[in-house]
Design a protein around this motif. Sequence first.
Motif, short mmCIF file in Angstrom:
data_model
loop_
_atom_site.label_atom_id
_atom_site.label_comp_id
_atom_site.label_asym_id
_atom_site.label_seq_id
_atom_site.Cartn_x
_atom_site.Cartn_y
_atom_site.Cartn_z
N LEU A 281 0.80 -1.22 0.00
CA LEU A 281 0.00 0.00 0.00
C LEU A 281 0.84 1.29 0.00
O LEU A 281 0.52 2.22 -0.75
CB LEU A 281 -0.97 0.00 1.18
N PRO A 282 1.90 1.38 0.82
CA PRO A 282 2.72 2.61 0.74
C PRO A 282 3.30 2.84 -0.64
O PRO A 282 3.40 3.99 -1.10
CB PRO A 282 3.82 2.35 1.79
N LYS A 283 3.66 1.78 -1.35
CA LYS A 283 4.21 1.91 -2.69
C LYS A 283 3.14 2.34 -3.69
O LYS A 283 3.39 3.20 -4.54
CB LYS A 283 4.84 0.59 -3.12
N LEU A 284 1.95 1.77 -3.56
CA LEU A 284 0.86 2.17 -4.46
C LEU A 284 0.49 3.64 -4.26
O LEU A 284 0.16 4.34 -5.23
CB LEU A 284 -0.37 1.29 -4.22
N HIS A 285 0.56 4.10 -3.03
CA HIS A 285 0.24 5.50 -2.76
C HIS A 285 1.26 6.41 -3.43
O HIS A 285 0.89 7.43 -4.04
CB HIS A 285 0.23 5.74 -1.25
N VAL A 286 2.54 6.07 -3.35
CA VAL A 286 3.59 6.85 -4.01
C VAL A 286 3.37 6.85 -5.52
O VAL A 286 3.45 7.90 -6.18
CB VAL A 286 4.98 6.29 -3.66
N ILE A 287 3.09 5.68 -6.09
CA ILE A 287 2.86 5.57 -7.53
C ILE A 287 1.68 6.45 -7.95
O ILE A 287 1.75 7.18 -8.94
CB ILE A 287 2.60 4.10 -7.92
N LYS A 288 0.61 6.38 -7.19
CA LYS A 288 -0.60 7.14 -7.50
C LYS A 288 -0.33 8.64 -7.52
O LYS A 288 -0.77 9.36 -8.44
CB LYS A 288 -1.68 6.80 -6.48
#
Length: 341
Positions: A281-288
């Motif tokens: 989830l932290p990585k997806l948030h950065v990507i988003k």
Amino acid sequence: MEATWLAILNEKHGVISASALPSGFLRRWTCSRCRHVLPEVPGLSCSHPHTGADGPEAPPPQLPSAAKSLRVTPNTSLSLSGGRVRAPICAPTYRTISTGTMDLGHEPNIELFVKAGHDGQKVGNCPFCQRLFMVLWLKGVKFTVTTVDMKKKPAELKDLAPGTNPPFLLYNGELKTDFIKIEDFLETMLAPPRYPHLSPQNKESFDVGADIFAKFSAYIKNSPNNQYQETALLREFKRLDDYLNTPLPEEIHQNATKNIIVSDRKFLDGNRLTLADCNLLPKLHVIKIASKKFCGFEIPVQFTGVWRYLRNAYERDEFTQTCPADVEIEMTYLNVAGKQK
């Protein structure tokens, strides 16, 4: 300069006052009128509503911009918010606490050190720091979070963890480094019956998002000539989407009388957050955030499983309240993107 969140718990009502201290040390001040423990912030007065003999109720004071307020209710996790200190009703006893339940017992002394933001105090952009922040929050254990300014790393921390960058952790005074080893250590030490296991039941829940952040990094570095990298990134999103929409064995077993074609679970491994979610989830948030800012890229709406997953995640304090501010992510990738928009 590092900042430590100091939380004071009102045992009767489950409400705490807290602030970011510029020194990084837990120092306590006490109100002379009600003995309420005060955060050490210049010019901050007691947040208690003094009534009766103590005088009329006073509104909670405004915190300086660098400070934060925290709130804890019994048997739930804390939440972070900017602005005012919550004003607890007077109670006879206070304890220092960050999260967890009212029954502290003999809990370990845990301090998590995370990367500070560009102001040197707020939480910075570091998916690995957020990963451990989420793990501790989900465990429901008492812990302290200290942000570390990497540009002005204090001498105390240089002596504590020479050559080590956040995240790192003190567990009963013992230094723990390497976020993967820390996660394994916490899962072993903070175990049932007192603390929940967070390991996913299905190995695929950990594996499915393993390459998505690497594909994103290549994508944003090669902007604007990144069509090949965008195709690779979309392929990883499709893989994730397929997994989230495919029923898990447990779902099929629990609904043996129904023909389940599409999963409706909330998270990677079911309806509870696990270590797999703390990782992804932290990585997806950065990507988003970064992809939209610098590449005009948004996760396609046809990836319904991914969007269901994100919507459910953004409803959980364990995730949203450990996220860095969007501007922290944008500043991290400002000089990384090939073209700035």
